[in-house]
Structures are given as structure tokens and as C-alpha cells.
Write an enzyme that holds these catalytic residues in place. Structure first.
Site, PDB file in Angstrom:
ATOM      1  N   HIS A   1      32.823 197.408 148.816  1.00 31.13           N
ATOM      2  CA  HIS A   1      32.664 198.347 150.031  1.00 31.13           C
ATOM      3  C   HIS A   1      32.565 200.098 149.816  1.00 31.13           C
ATOM      4  CE1 HIS A   1      36.380 198.164 152.420  1.00 31.13           C
ATOM      5  NE2 HIS A   1      36.342 198.349 151.120  1.00 31.13           N
ATOM      6  N   GLU A   2      32.414 200.600 149.978  1.00 26.35           N
ATOM      7  CA  GLU A   2      31.335 202.419 149.859  1.00 26.35           C
ATOM      8  C   GLU A   2      30.705 202.263 147.865  1.00 26.35           C
ATOM      9  OE1 GLU A   2      31.452 203.794 152.610  1.00 26.35           O
ATOM     10  OE2 GLU A   2      32.580 202.657 153.818  1.00 26.35           O
ATOM     11  N   GLY A   3      30.360 201.363 147.667  1.00 26.34           N
ATOM     12  CA  GLY A   3      29.642 201.826 146.626  1.00 26.34           C
ATOM     13  C   GLY A   3      30.236 200.645 145.783  1.00 26.34           C
TER      14      GLY A   3
END
Lengths: 602, 602
Positions: free
Chosen positions: A440-442
Site C-alpha cells: 500500500h501507498e505505492g
């Protein structure tokens, strides 16, 4: 449950001995703070973590959120948690006084959040996602948006989220299709789908405020046509009451771990009545969102290190208590067995965890320090330095704890043998929870491209040069201490290697071979990260050696010496991994580019 | 569910093109077999895997065994599975004709089991644990034990297990305390506790036969006083009926993964009426059990590679179908997105998996080949060579697929991004299932000590020398092919490094510093394993290049070329990892030995 999930001693070392958070109080913005206040914040964090979050750690996993009649029900502790965080001022703690905040340094709040995340990562997400969303409105929203939303987010009555991902555009934000149609009113009419949105619907709050990316009708294609909106789940009607805003929860996901937090799929405007309010200028949404995303990325690294911390202490406790086997030098079966912590391989697994956890924490506090300095510094060379270094280190601070956290937790699980695999001990849950962070978040792949393709080369490589300078300064200071000379020398050689690899790769970029340049960006990120964490360990070691010279009390001396072993461990076992990485990174044979899909047949 | 979980093409390459299983048919023992029979076995394996095991893969995880009224209930497919395996002759397939077996080579049965384990690891354990237990009775039991148990195990009516672990003696078999008291009859009276015993109680069979380690009263302490017993859950009474044998299931474990198979805790003799029958000579139990343990260790490696295989094909399928993003060289957002398999970093993650999976498989078939040769060779130099090499490679074949399998599955999960973390795709289950393998049948730490402390040094290092000879022979053959020269050279340098590291470490052993010698045995195992798998990849590459010279049909050529990329990948990305390992292994600073428990405070 293990007794310990975090080392307060280590957090205090970071804050007060290594990064000197007290020095911030000389700036007017932080002048009302003091060591006493900082200590009070940390104590409160530990008390809330211990009393409120930690007891629900396993329970929230065993009883994950339920999706009932179109509504998400979460663990009953979420509402009192949000309330306590709101009332204590912890959601808006970093915000300015005039917005209802407490102007607490990010370094202190990083420690506070770290304690929460180590106690119960899933639970910690509710308040601190809200902080990030509120901060975004604060930074770029109109006064009216600020007045409407920020106080209710800070109070914990409402939940904040970040809503980026769409079904057809996971990591590819360019392809966002949610639309915002202008109306004659102050709002836009929203239509679209969002997936994987954390906490976008639950009964622990009275409302949810989504900070959401969408495309105003007629906007240019690609990232240049993306705008940022506030899209609440419920909106105020003319009479000041909340009414439904046509944001439907389509489903929640059933996940490997991180189960206490509901991850939702949202449908906007099914009844053509979903309203969104533009934040800032049209078509500038991605730039705004990057503020939140960058904060969230460092936060992910922090969450990853926190889970690894909790796993480390759980495995440490077990290895001290579990007798099994004997010293290699005394195999007499009539003698009693020894605690497994006395076996070299078990100590190796414990030191590995400690080296990863405390190395990661140090890097995260380094980033938090840059954030604090950015708050107080006037524009100028020093501020630009902090900005560039924070930009450069963000993908590293996100990824290193995430990727190595998995291995660290896995080592913790291994310390327990068969029991590590069973749910009567917490390791198996940490193992599941930890796996979210490289995603998550890239994803890690995206962070690698960000580091090499954007950060290292930006402004003619200025951030990269500044980083090398920082590392060299640390080496310089370390070489004044005889016992650190070997590691200082090793880090010197490591940055020579990094410089060589970077030169080799940017040379390929200059030839215009962009795909080849970035083909192994993930490995470059790994190489860079190991060196960045080695830098942090040398920084710590220097402070530790200096502190030991001062003849500290025994408990402190034991703590310092223990940390010095973790430091030596990092340089002995982890830093050498750059050898193989550097070898691969300088080959640039285009192997993965050449390989085509057809050849994956069978 | 993904369409594919195994590559039959690759298994056939291993069997018929690389290790030439057909050549075994020149030995009298295997003379009744042929390529047609082997193909039939493989087809049956695939059919059973596809029709019987694979459809229950997720279901057995979601509905794990239940412990109800003191009895374990497993998924209803277990009974028909055991029946089908019994009726088809697959449980006793490797056994001699006179015992009701089919004398099928281990190489073929390795492929057969691999298919089962890739389809559904938990389910595959039931029949093949039974094979191992039966084989142990066959090898060392009295005629009466053989007649009583072997046919019922082979028929799948009864389950076989291996029961070693006890609460106070996990990995430390020295400390086994279960007792066997001689009686005036043929049996002993058993008393004790066993933990972590796979499949020791379930309703998918009519009885369970535990091959169990215990100590005859008055036996010497330590491993020299351990004997092997057959302890059935139910025993025959005088009338030929089954009656209870006082083996109580105390509980079953709730586990991270591998959930379809019940792992039990047993209590023997609670009512002082548990009978056990001695296998072979008293006090020789550990030696006998090592036959089963060694087989089980290679089997664990096989199961680990099989799970990684299934995860690889599931992720491969996803990456071909999922559009996202664009080529770095054409970022135009108005153009359609591309399948993610076209991104270099995704191809890297796929090639990584393939390199691990097919490298591991090759090593496992190499071991199976040694097993087959041991069956047919007369005693002599060649037989001793096979024996020593199999002994040496067993900890490697157990550990490399187990440890790297975790990373391989993790890379597969990462290919799916957020979906990899959700249970609508199988990756999260593979990730949980895979984690058992570095633990059971001897942890990785124990395998490291076995390799370095026992296998490398045994018989004056003879096995190690034979291994180097094998690798050198492979390099020699490879150098005749121009395109393999760089990898041949790399492997030559790698074994020089291995020789150097080994010399350094055994030098420390000769000085009597045993703890220091073995402190980093786990890292030595990693170093050794990478080189062993590089050897297998060079062996494969040589066969592939030769096959390509013969102008094969297009489908074959594509398969060969795809494998050659995985081979190049291994040498480019994996082999360089030995650099850092070798550096650490030659430091021998005793870091983990020095570190003491007190320094882990805080």
C-alpha cells in the site's frame, strides 16, 4: 501476549540523545514545548497503547469488520479510541494552535504513532489516517472547507481517508476516471468507483471524509487533469443536519492480515446525488495529494517498523523462557537444557531483528526531523537541503522497513519454531499484518522507480549529492572514535560503490535508454536503503560510544552496549549484501527487458 | 483459481531430458517399466491433482479440521483421496513388488507427489506421510509388523505418521521422555506426550499408525537410548477386531497455514493401556528414524517448491490479464494500458519465481536420482558416491526451496498488488502455507548445523570433495558451449569461494573452536545452496542448449528459450548473493557468541 511491544528507552534515545528534539524548542513555533511536555506525550502514548490498543490486538484480527446491510461494523473499541484520540488532541497534535492543534513536533508524534502501531497496527490507522486527511484540507482547502471539516476530524467524531485507487487504475493514477461535474452550486457531482480505501466506512465514527482524486469533466487526459475533492459520506443539508451523500460501500475486502481495519470499495453517485467540494485549484489534485502520500509513505515505513518491533520483543521473550538443547561444547544429556537465547543462531535471529528495527526507526526519525525543520526554517539553503533530503529518503523510509520488516518478523516467528506457526502466539499475526506494507501507498516497484527515476536525478542530482555529504559527515565524526574505524571505512567503501553504481546507471539514462536505466530500480532501492540504514547505524554508534565515555549508570550502559552489538551486526551481516547488488546493477544486460511474454509459456 | 499450478512440460524435461529416468530401466529392478508407464503415472497424477485435490485447495483452508468430542474431523475429501491413492497403488508405489508395491522410481514418484503438493499441499500430506511410515516398517520391522501394518497403510485404509517431537524437547531429540515399559508380551506399555504430529488423528481413515520414538525403561540417557515403536491409535484384540489403544488426542493446533492437515498433540497411556511394538533393535530408533526423516526432509523441499510453483503460475496468469500503466517510453495517457507482464519489474518478479522454482525442482530430482541409484547399485564406489552426495545435499534440498520458496511466493503475491493481499486470489494462502517449511522436519538452523557440522566434514570431507567434482564436471561440459562460458566461469569462481570459505571454517574447527565454527552455519547453508542451485541451472542450461541445436518443434524451442532466461536470471541476480555471504563467513569475529542475554535488555 508478550509483555513488551516497544522499547521506550530506544525511542527516548532517538529523540533526546540522537536527534535532539529539545533543540527545536529554540524556534518560536515550538517554544512553548519542553522535555517535560515531550515526556508526557510519550507516557500518554504508552498508556493508551498499553491500555486501549494492545489488549485488542488479537481480538480485532479474529473478529474483523463485518459488512452488514450495506454498512461496515468495526470492533467496538474503535469509537472510544477515536474519542480518546480526539479529546486528547492527538489527531491534530501536529497542527498549528490556530487550527486547534498543539504544534507538537513530528519527531514526537512519530514516536507516539510508533507506539500505537506497535501495540495494534490496524487500530492505529483510524486516528492517523484522519490526521493526514485533515492536514491536507488545512494545507490547501478553502476557509469554509477548513471550518466544516478540520475540527470534526480533529475531534475524532469523523474519519478521514485518502481515496485514490480505482479498479482500472491501481498504481496508474494517470488512468483515474472518477468524474466531477460542475454545478451551479459550490459543489461538483461525483461519479465513479474507488477500491482499496482504508476505513472509508465504519460505525466507529459519525461520518467519513474522503480526500478523493477525480477528473473534472473536460479536464485534460493524464495526471494533469486530476483534481482533489472532499467527498464526505454524509453531507450537511441546508438545516445543518447530516444527510446521505450517495457514497455507497460496495464491499469490504477479506485480507491476509491488517484485518482490524476495513478496506472498502466505494461507489460514488449511484443515485446521481454525490457531491464533492474542490480542494484548491482544478487540475492540481495530484500535487496536493502528494503531500499526503509522502506523509503516508513515511507512515507506512513507521507502521512496518512498529510491527517488526512488536514481533521482536515477542520472540525475545520466548527465547529467554524456552529451554531447549545444550551448548555445543557440553552435550551431556543428563545436564539441564538451556534457554534457546543462548544458541548462536537464535542470537543471530534476534540481532537481525534488532538491527532492522532500530536501524529503520533511526531513518524514520531522521525523516521526521527534516519535517520539523521544514516547519520552522525560513526559505533558504538549509530549508532546501531538508526538503531535498526528505524527498530523496521518502521511498527509502517507506520501503526498507516494509521489505525488511517482513524478513524481521519472519525471523521472529522462526525463533518460536512450531509455536511461531500457531495462533496461540502473536508472531503469525505479525507475519500476516506486516505483508501489507510493501503494497500500500505505492508498491516497492513504484518506490524504486521514484528513487532512481525521479529523486536521484532531480535538480541535477542535488539531493543525491547532499545525501552523500551527510553520510560523509557521519563517517568523519565516527572516525574520531577508534572502535568505529572499521565500520567507518566500510561505509566509505559502500558510498564509493553507490556513487559508482549511480554513475553507471545515470550514464545509461543519458544515452536515452530509459527502460534499461530503470529495469533494476528495485534492486537499486535495496542497495541505496542498506547504505542509508548503515549511515543511521553509524550515526547511532557514534552517539553510543560518546555516551559510554561519560560513565553512564549501569542500565544505560547495558542498553548502549546492546545497541552497539546490533550496530556491529548490521555492518557484519547486512551491509555486505551490497556486494551482490552492486555487481548485478552494473551488468545492465537488459535481461528482463529482452524476456518476452511468449517465453513464459510453460 | 488459476488455471495452472504445475508445468508438466518442465517435469518431463527433468525426467526424460535432464536426468534420463528411462536409463533406470536397464537395471533388473526397474526393467518392467518404460516411458509409456512413466507417462501414464504422470498423467494419472495430473488427473488426480486436477480433479480431486486442486478443487479443494481453498475449501480445506477455509474449513480446517475440527476437534469435536475428542476426535478430529477433516474435510470429507480426505477419505476418497486416501482410498483413491490406495486403490491406485500410489501410497506404496515405490515399494518392491513382493510387498505389494510397484517398484516405481523415486524420480517418477517425486514428480507425482510434486503435482499433488502443488495442487493442494495439505491434502498431499495424508497419503505420502503414510508412504514414509510404511517404508520405515518395511525397512526395519519384523515380518509380523510388516504383515499387520504395511498392506493396510498401502491401501489407504490406515494413516501413517512420524511422532518425534515432545513438549520439553522440540528440536532436541536427546531429551525425549516418552517411555516404553517391557511386558511379558510382544508389546511395550507406552506413556508420554507428543506434540506437532501431522495427521495423527482424523476421520478420513479407519486407524492411525504412529512411528514413534520413545525410551525403553532403563535405557541410557541421550540419543543412544531412543527406540522406535509402532503405536497404533487402535490395535487388534485377540479376535481380530480393532479396539482403542489409549492414544488420546489432547488438542489440535490452529495454524497460520497448512490448515487442511490436522496437527495434533497426543497423550499416550492416560489409562495405562497404550501398547507399542518395537521396530528393529532397542536403542537404535534414531538411526532408523533418520531414514524417514531424510526422506521427509527432501519431501519438505519438494512441498515448498510445489507451493512456489502454484504461486508462480497464479501470478503469471494475473500479470498477463491485468492491464495497468504504460511503457516508460510511451506515457501518452490517451493510449490503452498494457498488461503488467510487460513491465520490467514484473518480469523480474516472475523470472525470480521461475528461477527459484525450476532451480529447486532440479535439485530435488537430482536427489531422487541418487535415491534410485541407491536402490539398484551394488555396494561399491559408485553407490558410496550416491550415498554421500545424497547425505550432503539433503539439508540443502530441504532448506533452499523452503526459505527461497517463501520469497518466491511473496514475489508472486506482490505481482498482484492489493489483490495479492486479499483472499479472492490464492496467493495469500500460498504465502501462509509456505511458511511452515523452514520449520518442520528440522528448522533451517538445524539444517545449517547438519550441513556444516556433520555432512561437510564427514569422512574427512569426502562428500564435499565429491560435490565439488560433480560441479566441476558440469562446468567442464558447459564450457563446450560458447554461450554458457560466462556462467561456467562464474560458477568456477563460486566454487573457489566455497572452497575458501569451507577451508577457513574447518580450520576454526580444527583449532577446537566448535561454537565459532558453527556460529554462522545458517549463512553457510545459504551460500552452499545458492551454489548448488547454480550448478543445477548450469546442468539444465547445457541440456537446453544441446536440445536447441537439434532444431526442436517451436513449442519446445519456446520452452527451452524461456528456461534459458530463468537460467541467466539466476546467475545474474541470485548467484552474486554469495559475495556478501562469503565476506561475512570469513570474518569469524564471534559476534553472536559474545552477545549475551543481558545485553538484549530494552
Amino acid at each position: 501476549m508478550a509483555k513488551q511491544f516497544v522499547s521506550m528507552r530506544n525511542l527516548k534515545f532517538m529523540l533526546f540523545e540522537l536527534f535532539d528534539v529539545e533543540a527545536l524548542t529554540k524556534y518560536p513555533y515550538f517554544q512553548e514545548h519542553s522535555r517535560e511536555i515531550f515526556d508526557m506525550v510519550l507516557e500518554t502514548g504508552l498508556k493508551m497503547g498499553t491500555d486501549l490498543l494492545y489488549p485488542c490486538f488479537a481480538e480485532m484480527d479474529r473478529n474483523p469488520p463485518q459488512f452488514v446491510d450495506g454498512q461496515v461494523k468495526v470492533h467496538p473499541m474503535v469509537r472510544p479510541l477515536m474519542k480518546a484520540c480526539g479529546e486528547g488532541g492527538w489527531i491534530g497534535a501536529h497542527a498549528p494552535y490556530e487550527r486547534g492543534g498543539q504544534q507538537i513536533p513530528m519527531m514526537i508524534m512519530t514516536a507516539f504513532r510508533f507506539i500505537f502501531a506497535a501495540a495494534n497496527y490496524s487500530a492505529s490507522v483510524f486516528p492517523f489516517l484522519t490526521s493526514g486527511a485533515a492536514h491536507l484540507i488545512e494545507s490547501f482547502g478553502s476557509e469554509q472547507l477548513k471550518e466544516t471539516y478540520v475540527p470534526r476530524l480533529f475531534s475524532g467524531e469523523w474519519q478521514g481517508t485518502m481515496a485514490l485507487t480505482e479498479p482500472q487504475a491501481g498504481s496508474s493514477l494517470t488512468d483515474i476516471q472518477t468524474t466531477a461535474e460542475p454545478t451551479q452550486h459550490a459543489f461538483y457531482k461525483m461519479k465513479g468507483q474507488k477500491i482499496f480505501i482504508s476505513a472509508a466506512d465504519h460505525d466507529g465514527v459519525d461520518n467519513v471524509v474522503n480526500l478523493l482524486l477525480a477528473r473534472i469533466k473536460g479536464a485534460p487526459p493524464g495526471v494533469k487533469g486530476i483534481s482533489l475533492f472532499v467527498v464526505p459520506k454524509r453531507r450537511f443539508n441546508g438545516k445543518g443536519d447530516l444527510e446521505d451523500n450517495d457514497v455507497t460501500t460496495a464491499t469490504i475486502y477479506h485480507k491476509l492480515g491488517y484485518r482490524g481495519s476495513p478496506i472498502t470499495q466505494l461507489s460514488l453517485g449511484d443515485n446521481d446525488d454525490c457531491r464533492g467540494w474542490l480542494v484548491g485549484e482544478p487540475h492540481s489534485g495530484l500535487r496536493y495529494m502528494f503531500q499526503l502520500m509522502n506523509e503516508a509513505r513515511v507512515d507506512v515505513g513507521m507502521g512496518a517498523a512498529a510491527i517488526a518491533s512488536a514481533a521482536y520483543y515477542a520472540s525475545l521473550e520466548y527465547t529467554k523462557e524456552r529451554p531447549q538443547g545444550r551448548k555445543l561444547t557440553s552435550k551431556d544429556p543428563t545436564q539441564p537444557q538451556i534457554p534457546i537465547i543462548e544458541h548462536a543462531d537464535v542470537k543471530r535471529m534476534l540481532l537481525f531483528q534488532r538491527a532492522i528495527v532500530e536501524g529503520s526507526i533511526s531513518l524514520l526519525f531522521q525523516c521526521a526531523k527534516y519535517m520539523d525543520l521544514l516547519t520552522v526554517l525560513e526559505s533558504g539553503e538549509e530549508k532546501e537541503r531538508c526538503e531535498l533530503l526528505l524527498d530523496l529518503l521518502t521511498p527509502v523510509a517507506k520501503t526498507y522497513p516494509s521489505e525488511m520488516g517482513i524478513l524481521s518478523v519472519s525471523a521472529g516467528l522462526q525463533c518460536l519454531g512450531g509455536y511461531g506457526y500457531c495462533d496461540e502466539f502473536p508472531l503469525e499475526q505479525y507475519y500476516r499484518d506486516a505483508r501489507i506494507h510493501p503494497i500500500h501507498e505505492g508498491t516497492t516497484g513504484i518506490q524504486g522507480m521514484d528513487l532512481l527515476g525521479r529523486k536521484v536525478v532531480m535538480k541535477g542530482g542535488k539531493a543525491f549529492q547532499l545525501f552523500l555529504e551527510e553520510v560523509q559527515r557521519t563517517i568523519q565524526e565516527a572516525t574520531e572514535i577508534q572502535r568505529l574505524a572499521p565500520q567507518g571505512q566500510a561505509l566509505r567503501e559502500a558510498i564509493d560503490k553507490l556513487r559508482h553504481v549511480t554513475g553507471h546507471l545515470t550514464g545509461i539514462a543519458l544515452e536515452g535508454k530509459i527502460e534499461l536505466f530503470l529495469a533494476d530500480a528495485t534492486l537499486y532501492l535495496e542497495l541505496f536503503s542498506i547504505i542509508a540504514v548503515a549511515w543511521q547505524w553509524l550515526l547511532q554508534a557514534t552517539a553510543l560510544e560518546k555516551a559510554l565515555r561519560g560513565a553512564p549508570p549501569e542500565a544505560d550502559a547495558t542498553f548502549y552496549m546492546g545497541k552497539l552489538y546490533a550496530f556491529r551486526f548490521f555492518f557484519a551481516y547486512e551491509l555486505p549484501k551490497i556486494e551482490g547488488l552492486a555487481r548485478r546493477l552494473t551488468q545492465s544486460d537488459g535481461l528482463t527487458l529482452e524476456m518476452n511474454e511468449a517465453l513464459f509459456a510453460d
